[in-house]
Design an enzyme around this catalytic site. Structure first.
Site, PDB file in Angstrom:
ATOM      1  N   GLU A  83      -1.189   7.018  -5.978  1.00 39.50           N
ATOM      2  CA  GLU A  83      -2.447   6.652  -5.789  1.00 39.50           C
ATOM      3  C   GLU A  83      -3.247   7.580  -6.103  1.00 39.50           C
ATOM      4  O   GLU A  83      -3.309   8.996  -5.452  1.00 39.50           O
ATOM      5  CB  GLU A  83      -2.800   6.116  -4.302  1.00 39.50           C
ATOM      6  CG  GLU A  83      -2.069   5.088  -4.080  1.00 39.50           C
ATOM      7  CD  GLU A  83      -2.421   4.313  -2.744  1.00 39.50           C
ATOM      8  OE1 GLU A  83      -3.742   3.989  -2.759  1.00 39.50           O
ATOM      9  OE2 GLU A  83      -1.867   3.668  -1.759  1.00 39.50           O
TER      10      GLU A  83
HETATM   11  C1  LIG Z   1       5.428   1.025   3.923  1.00 43.46           C
HETATM   12  C2  LIG Z   1       4.660   2.256   3.457  1.00 43.46           C
HETATM   13  C3  LIG Z   1       3.806   2.261   2.299  1.00 43.46           C
HETATM   14  C4  LIG Z   1       3.134   3.384   1.849  1.00 43.46           C
HETATM   15  N1  LIG Z   1       2.600   3.182   0.647  1.00 43.46           N
HETATM   16  C5  LIG Z   1       2.053   4.439   0.164  1.00 43.46           C
HETATM   17  C6  LIG Z   1       1.683   4.114  -1.186  1.00 43.46           C
HETATM   18  O1  LIG Z   1       1.654   3.352  -2.009  1.00 43.46           O
HETATM   19  N2  LIG Z   1       1.429   5.412  -1.840  1.00 43.46           N
HETATM   20  C7  LIG Z   1       1.217   6.718  -1.090  1.00 43.46           C
HETATM   21  O2  LIG Z   1       0.823   7.696  -1.642  1.00 43.46           O
HETATM   22  N3  LIG Z   1       1.573   6.811   0.146  1.00 43.46           N
HETATM   23  C8  LIG Z   1       2.200   5.641   0.793  1.00 43.46           C
HETATM   24  N4  LIG Z   1       2.968   5.721   1.976  1.00 43.46           N
HETATM   25  C9  LIG Z   1       2.699   7.133   2.891  1.00 43.46           C
HETATM   26  C10 LIG Z   1       3.835   8.062   2.411  1.00 43.46           C
HETATM   27  O3  LIG Z   1       5.049   7.294   2.246  1.00 43.46           O
HETATM   28  C11 LIG Z   1       3.889   9.057   3.447  1.00 43.46           C
HETATM   29  O4  LIG Z   1       2.507   9.644   3.724  1.00 43.46           O
HETATM   30  C12 LIG Z   1       4.851  10.257   3.265  1.00 43.46           C
HETATM   31  O5  LIG Z   1       6.073   9.693   2.620  1.00 43.46           O
HETATM   32  C13 LIG Z   1       5.240  10.807   4.436  1.00 43.46           C
HETATM   33  O6  LIG Z   1       6.088  12.168   4.296  1.00 43.46           O
HETATM   34  P1  LIG Z   1       6.168  12.957   5.444  1.00 43.46           P
HETATM   35  O7  LIG Z   1       6.950  13.892   4.956  1.00 43.46           O
HETATM   36  O8  LIG Z   1       4.899  13.446   6.010  1.00 43.46           O
HETATM   37  O9  LIG Z   1       6.784  12.196   6.721  1.00 43.46           O
HETATM   38  P2  LIG Z   1       8.352  11.319   6.715  1.00 43.46           P
HETATM   39  O10 LIG Z   1       8.521  10.911   5.285  1.00 43.46           O
HETATM   40  O11 LIG Z   1       8.260  10.424   7.885  1.00 43.46           O
HETATM   41  O12 LIG Z   1       9.324  12.718   6.829  1.00 43.46           O
HETATM   42  C14 LIG Z   1       9.605  13.002   8.253  1.00 43.46           C
HETATM   43  C15 LIG Z   1      11.037  13.194   8.211  1.00 43.46           C
HETATM   44  O13 LIG Z   1      11.578  13.287   9.801  1.00 43.46           O
HETATM   45  C16 LIG Z   1      12.674  12.410   9.966  1.00 43.46           C
HETATM   46  N5  LIG Z   1      12.495  12.713  11.566  1.00 43.46           N
HETATM   47  C17 LIG Z   1      11.755  11.822  12.292  1.00 43.46           C
HETATM   48  N6  LIG Z   1      12.124  12.217  13.662  1.00 43.46           N
HETATM   49  C18 LIG Z   1      13.067  13.150  13.772  1.00 43.46           C
HETATM   50  C19 LIG Z   1      13.831  13.768  14.575  1.00 43.46           C
HETATM   51  N7  LIG Z   1      13.503  13.736  16.105  1.00 43.46           N
HETATM   52  N8  LIG Z   1      14.778  14.838  14.451  1.00 43.46           N
HETATM   53  C20 LIG Z   1      15.106  14.744  13.180  1.00 43.46           C
HETATM   54  N9  LIG Z   1      14.539  14.075  12.200  1.00 43.46           N
HETATM   55  C21 LIG Z   1      13.347  13.304  12.230  1.00 43.46           C
HETATM   56  C22 LIG Z   1      12.379  11.253   9.594  1.00 43.46           C
HETATM   57  O14 LIG Z   1      13.529  10.572   9.596  1.00 43.46           O
HETATM   58  C23 LIG Z   1      11.982  11.648   8.260  1.00 43.46           C
HETATM   59  O15 LIG Z   1      12.885  11.837   7.216  1.00 43.46           O
HETATM   60  C24 LIG Z   1       3.406   4.740   2.455  1.00 43.46           C
HETATM   61  C25 LIG Z   1       4.184   4.645   3.725  1.00 43.46           C
HETATM   62  C26 LIG Z   1       4.883   3.659   4.085  1.00 43.46           C
HETATM   63  C27 LIG Z   1       5.772   3.885   5.494  1.00 43.46           C
END
Ligand SMILES: Cc1cc2nc3c(=O)[nH]c(=O)nc-3n(C[C@H](O)[C@H](O)[C@H](O)COP(=O)(O)OP(=O)(O)OC[C@H]3O[C@@H](n4cnc5c(N)ncnc54)[C@H](O)[C@@H]3O)c2cc1C
Ligand SMILES: *[C@@H]1O[C@H](CO)[C@@H](O)[C@H](O)[C@H]1NC(C)=O
Ligand SMILES: *[C@@H]1O[C@H](CO)[C@@H](O)[C@H](O)[C@H]1NC(C)=O
Length: 487
Positions: free
Chosen positions: A84
């Site tokens: 996006e």
């Molecule tokens: C359905 C959906 C649609 C989306 N659509 C879009 C889109 O089209 N375009 C876009 O740009 N963004 C989109 N997003 C948002 C995007 O996916 C997220 O912003 C991004 O992937 C988040 O990354 P992160 O590293 O912040 O978090 P996460 O990917 O949540 O990483 C955190 C990690 O921590 C792990 N974890 C959690 N708790 C613990 C614990 N207690 N101990 C050990 N490990 C733990 C989890 O398993 C995970 O692997 C979407 C998200 C979803 C769910």
């Protein structure tokens, strides 16, 4: 970073202990979570020479909310699907990765929605009629952007998008107006205009900086390839590209983080205790708002308030498989709306004629309360509801769906929702507190991204930013991270 400090009775219960490579020259760092932000932070630390880290990930994979799943003989994306913010002034870093990986991706064209809006009782709305309603909504949004720009920068004048609409005498209440409104706001933020902050979403930095276009990733390697791409730049892999780096520890659910002025201890569900100099927490805002991880001592009040004030939204992508297609195909038909009197009831549909040819798959998106309701009912019920909506749109002769996939991000204790959304009542200062470290505990993730919360690029960039805050402390002794209040 050695597994020590366990009380003796506890120790006896442990099946085994964990030992990280002893590298005393460099401070030890634990990263909780191997989503895009955790991986991006680890790479940034690694590039700065801080290689003495381990990553504890609760699932058996990296990528977190970027996740492909097998469905209907193909892979579809259960989480993020679009790049996006494309074709603007600045280049979205995810777009650069998508290009270099040659990720299969498709421009999403929503311009023809007016010709593809269905009535609740069946049949299409008159295109010029819907067009006019879309134009009115667009001009209200344009005026709201101006209003937003005129609000005081300290955030004290912020109002909801709904309040701004009311000011313009535009409160969507007919099925079509509600469907358009749902498309404009809930489909992006996964929460209704009543909740969402005007000042912090209009204009949205993602579209203002990177461009208005969005591209749908439909690649059988998965959108998660972008995470692997970054991971492979600093983690050890074998000949076939599988990560074999001992610093990545999968299936380790963190339950407790103890911190003091001299170090941290991180406990996992199976009783492992890891000691280190610093910890970087990249779990979702939803997880931070739950009790999954206990912080000892409790996080300070300012931090707790910041975490709990922000919103974790829910966006549910329901995939349906059919024996044959019965929906219109061709240019300008990919997205269609179902205008129900119940706002957000199976409103936005998408077909995949080009993306997944021959798969006969439809995607319908629900959010927020509908997501919660649907997560709690059996999939057979959801399928029956979706079929009824489709029969209203296309008639009773259509074939029954043979398969359905309903993601349950909200019920999943490792996510507790899909992405953060900026609600009214949270100013910039409070938002920035979510990112601020507490002693030796650092935070990252899409919900800490300075400008791009809720997005893949937000997660990627936040990992870099949070790692830099930690590097500043470790290498330059600048450990006081101050969030500036705007006055
Ligand atoms: C359905 C959906 C649609 C989306 N659509 C879009 C889109 O089209 N375009 C876009 O740009 N963004 C989109 N997003 C948002 C995007 O996916 C997220 O912003 C991004 O992937 C988040 O990354 P992160 O590293 O912040 O978090 P996460 O990917 O949540 O990483 C955190 C990690 O921590 C792990 N974890 C959690 N708790 C613990 C614990 N207690 N101990 C050990 N490990 C733990 C989890 O398993 C995970 O692997 C979407 C998200 C979803 C769910
Ligand atoms: C559909 O759109 C594509 C790409 O914009 C174009 O090349 C093609 O000619 C269009 N097809 C029809 C039938 O209009
Ligand atoms: C818009 O959608 C209608 C109805 O599906 C379709 O017939 C028409 O060709 C589309 N127009 C354009 C410009 O793509």
């Amino acid at each position: 970073m050695v597994a020590v400090g366990i009380t003796v009775p506890f120790l006896l219960l442990l099946p085994f202990l964990f030992f990280a490579s002893a590298d005393n020259s460099s401070p030890s760092i634990i990263i909780v979570g191997a989503g895009f932000s955790g991986i991006s932070a680890a790479k940034t630390l690694s590039d700065a020479g801080l290689k003495n880290f381990i990553i504890l990930e609760g699932t058996g994979r990296i990528g977190g909310r970027i996740c492909k799943v097998p469905f209907a003989g193909i892979y579809v994306e259960k989480g993020a699907n679009w790049v996006e913010g494309v074709n603007g002034k600045q280049i979205n870093p995810i777009w650069t990765m998508a290009e270099s990986l040659h990720l299969r991706r498709f421009y999403s064209d929503y311009d023809n929605l007016s010709s593809n809006t269905y009535k609740q009782g069946g049949g299409l709305y008159d295109s010029p009629e819907v067009s006019e309603m879309i134009d009115v909504a667009d001009s209200v949004n344009g005026a709201n952007e101006k209003l937003s720009a005129s609000l005081p920068s300290n955030g004290r004048g912020d109002i909801s998008i709904l309040a701004a609409q009311r000011l313009q005498n535009h409160v969507p209440s007919t099925p079509v107006d509600m469907a358009i409104d749902y498309y404009n706001f809930d489909y992006e933020f996964a929460e209704p205009p009543r909740v969402t902050s005007l000042q912090n979403t209009e204009p949205l930095p993602t579209f203002a900086n990177f461009g208005e276009d969005v591209y749908f990733v439909a690649d059988q390697r998965g959108y998660e390839s972008v995470v692997h791409h970054v991971a492979h730049q600093f983690l050890e892999t074998d000949k076939v590209g599988t990560i074999v780096d001992h610093r990545l520890r999968l299936n380790q659910v963190v339950r407790k983080i103890t911190y003091s002025a001299t170090g941290v201890a991180v406990e996992t569900e199976d009783g492992g205790v890891y000691k280190a100099d610093y910890v970087l927490v990249s779990v979702s805002l939803g997880v931070l708002q739950s009790k999954l991880i206990e912080f000892v001592p409790m996080l300070p009040q300012w931090k707790i308030v910041a975490i709990y004030e922000f919103d974790m939204a829910i966006y549910t992508k329901i995939f349906l498989k059919f024996p044959s297609s019965f929906w219109p195909t061709g240019n300008g038909t990919q997205f269609f709306l179902y205008a129900s009197e119940r706002r957000g009831y199976y409103t936005i549909w998408q077909h995949f004629e080009k993306e997944y040819p021959g798969a006969n798959v439809l995607l319908v998106t629900v959010t927020d309360d509908e997501s919660k309701r649907i997560e709690q009912q059996p999939d057979s019920k959801t399928k029956a509801e979706a079929m009824e909506v489709l029969r209203e749109m296309f008639g009773n002769h259509i074939p029954e769906a043979t398969d359905i996939f309903v993601p349950r991000w909200w019920s999943d204790r490792l996510y507790r929702g899909t992405f953060s959304n900026w609600p009214i009542g949270v100013d910039r200062y409070e938002y920035d507190q979510i990112r601020a470290p507490v002693g030796r505990v650092y935070f990252t993730g899409e919900h800490t991204s300075e400008h791009y919360n809720g997005y893949v690029h937000g997660a990627f960039l936040s990992g870099i930013d949070s790692a830099k805050i930690m590097i500043n402390c470790i290498k330059r002794g600048l450990c006081k991270y101050m969030v500036k209040a705007k006055d």
